[in-house]
Design an enzyme around this catalytic site. Structure first.
Site, PDB file in Angstrom:
ATOM      1  N   THR A  98      -3.977  -0.132  -7.149  1.00  0.00           N
ATOM      2  CA  THR A  98      -2.787  -0.109  -6.290  1.00  0.00           C
ATOM      3  C   THR A  98      -3.053  -0.578  -4.865  1.00  0.00           C
ATOM      4  O   THR A  98      -2.101  -0.803  -4.108  1.00  0.00           O
ATOM      5  CB  THR A  98      -2.264   1.333  -6.178  1.00  0.00           C
ATOM      6  OG1 THR A  98      -3.346   2.144  -5.679  1.00  0.00           O
ATOM      7  CG2 THR A  98      -1.797   1.866  -7.528  1.00  0.00           C
TER       8      THR A  98
ATOM      9  N   ASP B 287     -12.652  -2.344  -7.049  1.00  0.00           N
ATOM     10  CA  ASP B 287     -13.076  -1.583  -8.228  1.00  0.00           C
ATOM     11  C   ASP B 287     -12.630  -2.365  -9.468  1.00  0.00           C
ATOM     12  O   ASP B 287     -12.186  -3.526  -9.356  1.00  0.00           O
ATOM     13  CB  ASP B 287     -12.548  -0.133  -8.178  1.00  0.00           C
ATOM     14  CG  ASP B 287     -11.067  -0.030  -8.497  1.00  0.00           C
ATOM     15  OD1 ASP B 287     -10.374  -1.073  -8.600  1.00  0.00           O
ATOM     16  OD2 ASP B 287     -10.578   1.110  -8.656  1.00  0.00           O
TER      17      ASP B 287
ATOM     18  N   CYS C 136      -7.961  -2.478  -5.337  1.00  0.00           N
ATOM     19  CA  CYS C 136      -8.110  -1.559  -6.464  1.00  0.00           C
ATOM     20  C   CYS C 136      -6.825  -1.694  -7.292  1.00  0.00           C
ATOM     21  O   CYS C 136      -6.113  -2.693  -7.142  1.00  0.00           O
ATOM     22  CB  CYS C 136      -8.404  -0.127  -6.010  1.00  0.00           C
ATOM     23  SG  CYS C 136      -7.092   0.708  -5.104  1.00  0.00           S
TER      24      CYS C 136
ATOM     25  N   HIS D  92       0.661  -3.558  22.064  1.00  0.00           N
ATOM     26  CA  HIS D  92       0.081  -3.155  20.773  1.00  0.00           C
ATOM     27  C   HIS D  92      -1.372  -2.709  20.950  1.00  0.00           C
ATOM     28  O   HIS D  92      -1.849  -1.851  20.225  1.00  0.00           O
ATOM     29  CB  HIS D  92       0.186  -4.292  19.757  1.00  0.00           C
ATOM     30  CG  HIS D  92       1.605  -4.736  19.565  1.00  0.00           C
ATOM     31  ND1 HIS D  92       2.563  -3.902  19.051  1.00  0.00           N
ATOM     32  CD2 HIS D  92       2.221  -5.901  19.858  1.00  0.00           C
ATOM     33  CE1 HIS D  92       3.724  -4.545  19.024  1.00  0.00           C
ATOM     34  NE2 HIS D  92       3.547  -5.758  19.515  1.00  0.00           N
TER      35      HIS D  92
ATOM     36  N   HIS E 282       0.622  -6.589  15.084  1.00  0.00           N
ATOM     37  CA  HIS E 282       0.893  -5.309  15.750  1.00  0.00           C
ATOM     38  C   HIS E 282      -0.227  -4.286  15.578  1.00  0.00           C
ATOM     39  O   HIS E 282      -0.485  -3.499  16.481  1.00  0.00           O
ATOM     40  CB  HIS E 282       2.191  -4.690  15.201  1.00  0.00           C
ATOM     41  CG  HIS E 282       3.420  -5.405  15.663  1.00  0.00           C
ATOM     42  ND1 HIS E 282       4.681  -4.855  15.579  1.00  0.00           N
ATOM     43  CD2 HIS E 282       3.591  -6.640  16.204  1.00  0.00           C
ATOM     44  CE1 HIS E 282       5.570  -5.717  16.065  1.00  0.00           C
ATOM     45  NE2 HIS E 282       4.937  -6.814  16.435  1.00  0.00           N
TER      46      HIS E 282
HETATM   47  C1  RB5 Z   1      -8.527   3.277 -11.165  1.00  0.00           C
HETATM   48  O1  RB5 Z   1      -8.031   3.570 -12.417  1.00  0.00           O
HETATM   49  C2  RB5 Z   1      -7.422   3.418 -10.129  1.00  0.00           C
HETATM   50  O2  RB5 Z   1      -7.204   4.773  -9.882  1.00  0.00           O
HETATM   51  C3  RB5 Z   1      -7.821   2.689  -8.849  1.00  0.00           C
HETATM   52  O3  RB5 Z   1      -8.022   1.349  -9.128  1.00  0.00           O
HETATM   53  C4  RB5 Z   1      -6.823   2.724  -7.713  1.00  0.00           C
HETATM   54  O4  RB5 Z   1      -5.571   2.313  -8.115  1.00  0.00           O
HETATM   55  C5  RB5 Z   1      -6.816   3.955  -6.912  1.00  0.00           C
HETATM   56  O5  RB5 Z   1      -6.085   4.108  -5.928  1.00  0.00           O
END
Ligand code: RB5
Length: 149
Positions: free
Chosen positions: A67, A8, A65, A133, A98
């Site tokens: 995180t 994203d 994304c 595994h 694993h």
């Molecule tokens: C977008 O702002 C953010 O929420 C997305 O990139 C991600 O971190 C979601 O888990």
């Protein structure tokens, strides 16, 4: 090996770095977007990469994304997908050895490009160990198929 990429807006820049890094190593890339920093919905890209793997259009995937969390949660809803969020190389190696992870998830707002590319290299170059595994991966598949073990 062909690697599917998806991100994203929070992962777009890191996804571009990863694409260049893979192309420099002559690794074939299936880039499923996003292709600009404009705001988009991460589930679409997690799904696209998961679907590409399950349909045999790529062997492994990398999703990014902000995180790595939301896009990995979305990818993991595709039956047969095992997406692992990694912020260091030990987990990346274990996710393959694993867990036979077929998608690596990274956070573009968490992990800098230098470390991220090392994580990518470890993920792509580590084989699944099999053995005990494999039995555990089968149990995960059972949960997916029957909703129970
Ligand atoms: C977008 O702002 C953010 O929420 C997305 O990139 C991600 O971190 C979601 O888990």
């Amino acid at each position: 090996m062909k690697v599917a990429l998806g991100a994203d807006h929070g992962g777009y820049e890191l996804k571009e770095e990863i694409r260049k890094h893979l192309e420099e190593q002559n690794i074939e890339v299936l880039d499923l977007g996003t292709n600009s920093p404009d705001s988009v919905d991460y589930p679409r890209y997690g799904f696209a990469v998961g679907e590409a793997i399950m349909k045999g259009r790529a062997e492994l995937g990398i999703v990014v994304c902000g995180t790595g969390l939301g896009i990995s949660i979305a990818a993991n809803k595709v039956p047969g997908i095992r997406a692992a969020v990694c912020t260091e190389t030990f987990s990346a190696r274990m996710s393959r050895e694993h867990n036979n992870a077929n998608i690596l998830a990274l956070g573009g707002r968490v992990t800098g490009p230098g470390l991220a590319l090392e994580i990518v290299d470890v993920f792509l170059n580590t084989p699944f160990s099999g053995g005990r595994h494999g039995r555990r991966i089968e149990l995960i598949a059972q949960i997916e198929e029957k909703g129970s073990i």
